[in-house]
Structure formats: structure tokens, C-alpha cells
Motif scaffolding. Structure first.
Motif, PDB file in Angstrom:
ATOM      1  N   LYS A  50       0.773  -1.158   0.163  1.00 40.28           N
ATOM      2  CA  LYS A  50       0.000   0.173  -0.068  1.00 40.28           C
ATOM      3  C   LYS A  50       0.712   1.193   0.056  1.00 40.28           C
ATOM      4  N   GLU A  51       2.001   1.366   0.778  1.00 38.43           N
ATOM      5  CA  GLU A  51       2.736   2.421   0.873  1.00 38.43           C
ATOM      6  C   GLU A  51       3.441   2.709  -0.456  1.00 38.43           C
ATOM      7  N   VAL A  52       4.116   1.432  -1.039  1.00 37.92           N
ATOM      8  CA  VAL A  52       4.775   1.717  -2.235  1.00 37.92           C
ATOM      9  C   VAL A  52       3.868   2.203  -3.409  1.00 37.92           C
ATOM     10  N   ALA A  53       2.538   1.505  -3.363  1.00 47.38           N
ATOM     11  CA  ALA A  53       1.794   1.845  -4.406  1.00 47.38           C
ATOM     12  C   ALA A  53       1.261   3.314  -4.381  1.00 47.38           C
ATOM     13  N   CYS A  62       7.000   7.923 -10.308  1.00 46.95           N
ATOM     14  CA  CYS A  62       8.224   7.184 -10.233  1.00 46.95           C
ATOM     15  C   CYS A  62       8.763   6.909 -11.501  1.00 46.95           C
ATOM     16  N   PRO A  63       9.978   7.377 -11.758  1.00 43.80           N
ATOM     17  CA  PRO A  63      10.554   6.876 -13.024  1.00 43.80           C
ATOM     18  C   PRO A  63      10.692   5.496 -13.617  1.00 43.80           C
ATOM     19  N   PRO A  68       0.392   1.175 -10.146  1.00 43.62           N
ATOM     20  CA  PRO A  68      -0.418   0.034  -9.397  1.00 43.62           C
ATOM     21  C   PRO A  68      -1.635  -0.366  -9.956  1.00 43.62           C
ATOM     22  N   ASN A  69      -1.785  -1.560  -9.960  1.00 42.23           N
ATOM     23  CA  ASN A  69      -3.293  -1.985  -9.835  1.00 42.23           C
ATOM     24  C   ASN A  69      -3.612  -3.064  -8.970  1.00 42.23           C
ATOM     25  N   PRO A  70      -4.039  -2.711  -7.817  1.00 35.63           N
ATOM     26  CA  PRO A  70      -4.295  -3.418  -6.600  1.00 35.63           C
ATOM     27  C   PRO A  70      -5.049  -4.696  -6.991  1.00 35.63           C
ATOM     28  N   ARG A  71      -6.035  -4.859  -7.653  1.00 35.69           N
ATOM     29  CA  ARG A  71      -6.864  -6.151  -7.999  1.00 35.69           C
ATOM     30  C   ARG A  71      -5.705  -7.145  -8.944  1.00 35.69           C
ATOM     31  N   ALA A  72      -5.039  -6.406  -9.719  1.00 40.80           N
ATOM     32  CA  ALA A  72      -4.002  -7.529 -10.549  1.00 40.80           C
ATOM     33  C   ALA A  72      -2.661  -7.843  -9.773  1.00 40.80           C
ATOM     34  N   ASP A  73      -2.258  -6.638  -8.938  1.00 41.87           N
ATOM     35  CA  ASP A  73      -1.045  -7.004  -8.267  1.00 41.87           C
ATOM     36  C   ASP A  73      -1.473  -7.972  -7.149  1.00 41.87           C
ATOM     37  N   ILE A  74      -2.405  -8.020  -6.341  1.00 40.02           N
ATOM     38  CA  ILE A  74      -2.763  -8.791  -5.318  1.00 40.02           C
ATOM     39  C   ILE A  74      -2.931 -10.302  -5.897  1.00 40.02           C
TER      40      ILE A  74
END
Length: 102
Positions: A50-53, A62-63, A68-74
Motif C-alpha cells: 500500500k505504501e509503495v503503491a 516514479c521513473p 499500481p493495479n491493486p486487483r491484478a497485483d494482489i
């Protein structure tokens, strides 16, 4: 067949050592059951995600280009957890390297 990435393998080994050390330290200091400590580790990983996203969604981003895509990432994290359990042969505790103290 893809060749393993030495940098990724080294980073994975370092991450494993760090997490195992933290797990054993918390287990020893807290005397909590192993699954409780595993749940704490999972919650900590979720908080880190969560913090990094959030940082990657902020002004300027960020370069690195990660979006972030929470659904796909999780889902990917869950799949990685499941795959690591499936690919691990049954452990023989007599021959395992000691990683900490429980």
C-alpha cells in the motif's frame, strides 16, 4: 527455457533471509503461534504494498514506470505465494540450514 536472472535470484535469497530472520525473531520474542506470526507477516507485506503503491500514484510518480493495479497485483502476489508452496518439496528438517532461532 528462460535462464534464471542472477540479480533476481540474489535479491530473492536476501529477501528470504530477511523475512525468515524477522519471522524467527518475532516468534521467539512474542511466543505467538506460528500462524499468527505468518498473518502478521502477510499484513506487513500488504502495508508495504500500500505504501509503495501510494508513492507511485503521487504527483510526479516514479521513473520506474510501475502503475499500481491493486486487483491484478494482489492476484499476482497470491499466485506467487501459492506457486512457492506447490514447488517446494517436502522439507527434511534434519538437512535444512538454520536461518534463525524460534
Amino acid at each position: 527455457m528462460m535462464q534464471p536472472d542472477p540479480d533476481s535470484e540474489s535479491a530473492g535469497a536476501e529477501m528470504h533471509r530477511s523475512i525468515m530472520t524477522a519471522f524467527c525473531d518475532v516468534l521467539r520474542a512474542s511466543r505467538l503461534p506460528p500462524m499468527t506470526v505468518m498473518n502478521l507477516a502477510a499484513s506487513a507485506l500488504g502495508a508495504v504494498y500500500k505504501e509503495v503503491a501510494n508513492q507511485h500514484r503521487s504527483e510526479g510518480g516514479c521513473p520506474c514506470g510501475w502503475k499500481p493495479n491493486p486487483r491484478a497485483d494482489i492476484a499476482a502476489l497470491q499466485a506467487a505465494l501459492a506457486a512457492s508452496m506447490e514447488s517446494a518439496p517436502p522439507a527434511d528438517l534434519r538437512i535444512m540450514q538454520v536461518a534463525g532461532r524460534a
